[in-house]
Design a protein around this motif. Structure first.
Motif, PDB file in Angstrom:
ATOM      1  N   THR A  41       0.831  -1.208   0.000  1.00 54.86           N
ATOM      2  CA  THR A  41       0.000   0.000   0.000  1.00 54.86           C
ATOM      3  C   THR A  41       0.869   1.264   0.000  1.00 54.86           C
ATOM      4  N   GLN A  42       2.063   1.141   0.565  1.00 56.68           N
ATOM      5  CA  GLN A  42       3.009   2.269   0.480  1.00 56.68           C
ATOM      6  C   GLN A  42       3.348   2.539  -0.989  1.00 56.68           C
ATOM      7  N   ALA A  43       3.571   1.470  -1.745  1.00 59.60           N
ATOM      8  CA  ALA A  43       3.882   1.628  -3.172  1.00 59.60           C
ATOM      9  C   ALA A  43       2.681   2.190  -3.935  1.00 59.60           C
ATOM     10  N   LEU A  44       1.490   1.704  -3.613  1.00 60.40           N
ATOM     11  CA  LEU A  44       0.288   2.201  -4.300  1.00 60.40           C
ATOM     12  C   LEU A  44       0.105   3.691  -4.027  1.00 60.40           C
ATOM     13  N   ALA A  45       0.223   4.051  -2.748  1.00 62.93           N
ATOM     14  CA  ALA A  45       0.046   5.462  -2.381  1.00 62.93           C
ATOM     15  C   ALA A  45       1.117   6.312  -3.053  1.00 62.93           C
ATOM     16  N   GLY A  46       2.322   5.759  -3.165  1.00 62.51           N
ATOM     17  CA  GLY A  46       3.424   6.483  -3.804  1.00 62.51           C
ATOM     18  C   GLY A  46       3.130   6.795  -5.260  1.00 62.51           C
ATOM     19  N   GLN A  47       2.251   6.008  -5.862  1.00 61.94           N
ATOM     20  CA  GLN A  47       1.872   6.260  -7.259  1.00 61.94           C
ATOM     21  C   GLN A  47       0.550   7.007  -7.361  1.00 61.94           C
ATOM     22  N   GLY A  48       0.099   7.521  -6.234  1.00 63.76           N
ATOM     23  CA  GLY A  48      -1.085   8.370  -6.257  1.00 63.76           C
ATOM     24  C   GLY A  48      -2.405   7.621  -6.179  1.00 63.76           C
ATOM     25  N   ILE A  97      -5.523   5.748  -4.330  1.00 60.23           N
ATOM     26  CA  ILE A  97      -6.190   5.701  -3.032  1.00 60.23           C
ATOM     27  C   ILE A  97      -6.038   4.279  -2.503  1.00 60.23           C
ATOM     28  N   THR A  98      -5.734   4.142  -1.228  1.00 58.57           N
ATOM     29  CA  THR A  98      -5.615   2.802  -0.648  1.00 58.57           C
ATOM     30  C   THR A  98      -5.677   2.892   0.865  1.00 58.57           C
ATOM     31  N   PRO A  99      -6.229   1.860   1.521  1.00 60.09           N
ATOM     32  CA  PRO A  99      -6.060   1.813   2.972  1.00 60.09           C
ATOM     33  C   PRO A  99      -4.581   1.620   3.290  1.00 60.09           C
ATOM     34  N   ARG A 100      -4.120   2.193   4.368  1.00 61.14           N
ATOM     35  CA  ARG A 100      -2.730   2.029   4.815  1.00 61.14           C
ATOM     36  C   ARG A 100      -2.738   1.401   6.200  1.00 61.14           C
ATOM     37  N   LEU A 101      -1.677   0.672   6.509  1.00 55.92           N
ATOM     38  CA  LEU A 101      -1.529   0.117   7.847  1.00 55.92           C
ATOM     39  C   LEU A 101      -1.118   1.236   8.800  1.00 55.92           C
ATOM     40  N   LEU A 102      -1.827   1.373   9.899  1.00 56.08           N
ATOM     41  CA  LEU A 102      -1.467   2.389  10.898  1.00 56.08           C
ATOM     42  C   LEU A 102      -0.820   1.673  12.077  1.00 56.08           C
ATOM     43  N   ARG A 103       0.471   1.842  12.190  1.00 60.66           N
ATOM     44  CA  ARG A 103       1.170   1.192  13.309  1.00 60.66           C
ATOM     45  C   ARG A 103       0.782   1.857  14.629  1.00 60.66           C
ATOM     46  N   ALA A 104       0.863   1.103  15.704  1.00 62.14           N
ATOM     47  CA  ALA A 104       0.587   1.647  17.033  1.00 62.14           C
ATOM     48  C   ALA A 104       1.698   2.632  17.401  1.00 62.14           C
ATOM     49  N   PRO A 105       1.457   3.497  18.380  1.00 61.78           N
ATOM     50  CA  PRO A 105       2.511   4.449  18.788  1.00 61.78           C
ATOM     51  C   PRO A 105       3.821   3.766  19.166  1.00 61.78           C
ATOM     52  N   ASP A 106       3.762   2.523  19.636  1.00 64.67           N
ATOM     53  CA  ASP A 106       5.015   1.809  19.952  1.00 64.67           C
ATOM     54  C   ASP A 106       5.556   1.065  18.724  1.00 64.67           C
ATOM     55  N   ALA A 130      -0.131  -0.254 -11.402  1.00 63.98           N
ATOM     56  CA  ALA A 130       0.736   0.415 -10.419  1.00 63.98           C
ATOM     57  C   ALA A 130       1.773  -0.555  -9.854  1.00 63.98           C
ATOM     58  N   LEU A 131       1.454  -1.851  -9.868  1.00 62.57           N
ATOM     59  CA  LEU A 131       2.363  -2.833  -9.272  1.00 62.57           C
ATOM     60  C   LEU A 131       3.121  -3.637 -10.327  1.00 62.57           C
TER      61      LEU A 131
END
Ligand SMILES: Nc1ncnc2c1ncn2[C@@H]1O[C@H](COP(=O)(O)OP(=O)(O)OP(=O)(O)O)[C@@H](O)[C@H]1O
Ligand SMILES: [Mg+2]
Length: 350
Positions: free
Chosen positions: A69-76, A78-87, A132-133
């Protein structure tokens, strides 16, 4: 609304705590069969998605989701992204269950394709994802067994028949297995190369659309893999072009939806598809129907599977038998229209 199951609620709250989202409101998001999915509304208007992963998936699939999803977003895209916890944890394990938080995409999914326009949007969206991929060459962080492997699933059906000779559905499943095998043997070979980075489960409920019906993004990114495009497209088209429910007593394959979906896909796809991949579209779609029929038929004997609807089917076995019969019927309807569909492929993808 809050989740009703106590352990689910307890686990969800523990995960929200790890993400600093204690005061968030949870709303179940329906449309999925195996993960438990919630929209999370946090104070201040922040919105995200909380998901409990089905145990069939190793939690490391989250690492695949994160990099792709980082690669997809990098190409503009729309995609859900993984949201890591604060730790920095990519997923949180509570009571042996793995949970993740994703960014929320404001769209809707649907269970069936209701119009050629929607099929075309779905096709175009999936093609943008593949395009995109298309340059992806590195292995994913977590390799999984290929989802589609017809011969493996046919062998598993034979093994199920051997193991359950006295099952009440044994005769019906044996007849299905014979018909599935005969139909498969009559198909031309499907191109299994090149491997491409694909979604792995592009059924219609895994695509999000905006209010105007435009394709936004793909969700349900646990099955990302490097795999043949033929099976990915076959899986998409078998889902999008069967206008009825997967367990309905009758099934059909819509040539009109196929035509529209392929038109949409071709807008990007004709730039990167090989001749072998184009030639494989129709046989691969039939193959995926037959593979699914075989999986459901084996599950009918094992009395297993996660998506049982007790209101409509007395047992898991009955429900799976209905699904297997439906998928075989859809394959047969597709094969009856093979010449027309092949002409569509030649016209649209050439
Ligand atoms: N990031 C997101 N933003 C908005 N909605 C989402 C998001 N992720 C999932 N959804 C919604 O939740 C539904 C269920 O999610 P998902 O498809 O990941 O679950 P699932 O149980 O794995 O489904 P499946 O039965 O296809 O395996 C989706 O069909 C979609 O409507
Ligand atoms: Mg889904």
């Amino acid at each position: 609304m809050t989740p009703t199951d106590d352990s689910l609620t307890r686990q969800a709250r523990a995960v929200l705590h790890c993400h600093g989202l204690d005061d968030a409101v949870l709303t179940p998001l329906t449309g999925g069969l195996i993960n438990a999915t919630f929209r999370v509304d946090a104070p201040g208007g922040r919105r995200c998605v909380l998901q409990r992963l089905h145990p069939v998936f190793a939690p490391e699939v989250n690492l695949n989701l994160e990099v792709v999803t980082q690669a997809l977003a990098g190409q503009g895209l729309i995609t859900p992204r993984l949201l890591r916890a604060p730790d920095a944890r990519a997923w949180i394990t509570v009571e042996d269950r793995h949970w993740r938080v994703l960014s929320f995409v404001d769209g809707h999914s649907t269970e069936v394709v209701t119009s050629p326009a929607l099929a075309a949007e779905a096709g175009h969206l999936l093609a943008r994802f593949h395009a995109a991929l298309a340059g992806w060459t590195t292995p994913l962080p977590h390799a999984r067994q290929p989802v589609h492997d017809p011969e493996r699933h046919f062998a598993a059906l034979e093994a199920a028949l051997d193991a359950h000779r006295d099952h009440r559905h044994a005769a019906a499943v044996a007849a299905l297995a014979a018909a599935i095998g005969a139909a498969f043997r009559a198909l031309p070979p499907v191109a299994l190369t090149p491997l491409r980075l694909v979604h792995g489960d592009p059924k219609i409920s895994n695509l999000l659309f905006d209010a105007a019906g435009r394709g936004l993004c793909l969700v349900d990114l646990d099955t990302l893999a490097r795999a043949p495009l033929a099976y990915e497209l076959g899986d998409a088209l078998r889902s999008w072009c069967n206008p009825g429910a997967e367990d309905a007593p009758v099934a059909s394959f819509s040539a009109a939806l196929f035509d529209a979906a392929l038109e949409g896909y071709a807008r990007e796809g004709r730039r990167f598809m090989t001749a072998d991949e184009r030639a494989a579209v129709v046989p691969a779609t039939a193959t995926i129907y037959l593979e699914l029929a075989a999986r459901f038929a084996a599950d009918a004997l094992h009395e297993s599977y996660f998506g049982w609807t007790p209101a409509r089917h007395a047992t898991r076995g009955d429900h799976n038998l209905a699904r297997a019969t439906n998928q075989l019927a859809a394959a047969r309807d597709l094969l009856a229209q093979q010449a027309v569909l092949e002409a569509t492929v030649r016209r649209v993808l050439a």
